[in-house]
Write an enzyme that holds these catalytic residues in place. Sequence first.
Site, PDB file in Angstrom:
ATOM      1  CB  ALA A 295      -0.909  -0.001   1.229  1.00 29.67           C
ATOM      2  CG  ASP A 296       2.595   5.155  -1.465  1.00 31.02           C
ATOM      3  OD1 ASP A 296       3.665   5.002  -0.854  1.00 31.02           O
ATOM      4  OD2 ASP A 296       2.191   6.258  -1.876  1.00 31.02           O
ATOM      5  CB  THR A 297      -1.375   6.515   2.514  1.00 27.29           C
ATOM      6  OG1 THR A 297      -1.908   5.213   2.732  1.00 27.29           O
ATOM      7  CG2 THR A 297      -2.432   7.552   2.871  1.00 27.29           C
TER       8      THR A 297
END
Length: 192
Positions: free
Chosen positions: A71-73
């Site tokens: 994931a990347d936010t």
Amino acid sequence: MKNTKFILASASPRRFELLGELGITPLVCPTDADERIDEPLSPAKTVELLSKRKAEAYNKPLEENEILITADTVVALGNTILGKPSDYNDAVNMLTSLSDTEHIVCTGVTVSSAEKSLTAHDVTTVGFREMSTQEIKAYVDSGDPMDKAGAYGIQGEAGKFVKSISGSLNNVIGLPTELIKKILTEEFDIEF
């Protein structure tokens, strides 16, 4: 689900805890992916690209019963992506720019098995109340914002700055669990 081995390619304790809420206790194996973006991309395209890169950086072949989650936010104010602050002043400037405005939090996730990989994203709109310079500096002094996109963690002290939220709270914390559950159920036939 009991025979499935989940791997979380992230050192984030928040992501680990959020997967725990789904009944998943993953093996934590952070990857070292290049997070530089050389061209201007939308927040959605940015987080999808980076979550894919993190999945590609996982250097072991997946076994038949393994699922890799990356994931990347990012936090975005208009078209400007606010990453993790580089220093104290950067954190103060980011929070000042978020004061009395709405911004989006966008998280890209890639779920991979030995057979396939699927990437998607979720977007949440967050509104901050007006914050005084003193409040902002006190929060930055706590050290909490330094490792967080947009220089804040909604689940901590910064929660008091929030006046509205539209969408997934877990997405803002760092992992859209509703989206992950949907992908695992619909695309990977994993039952919860």
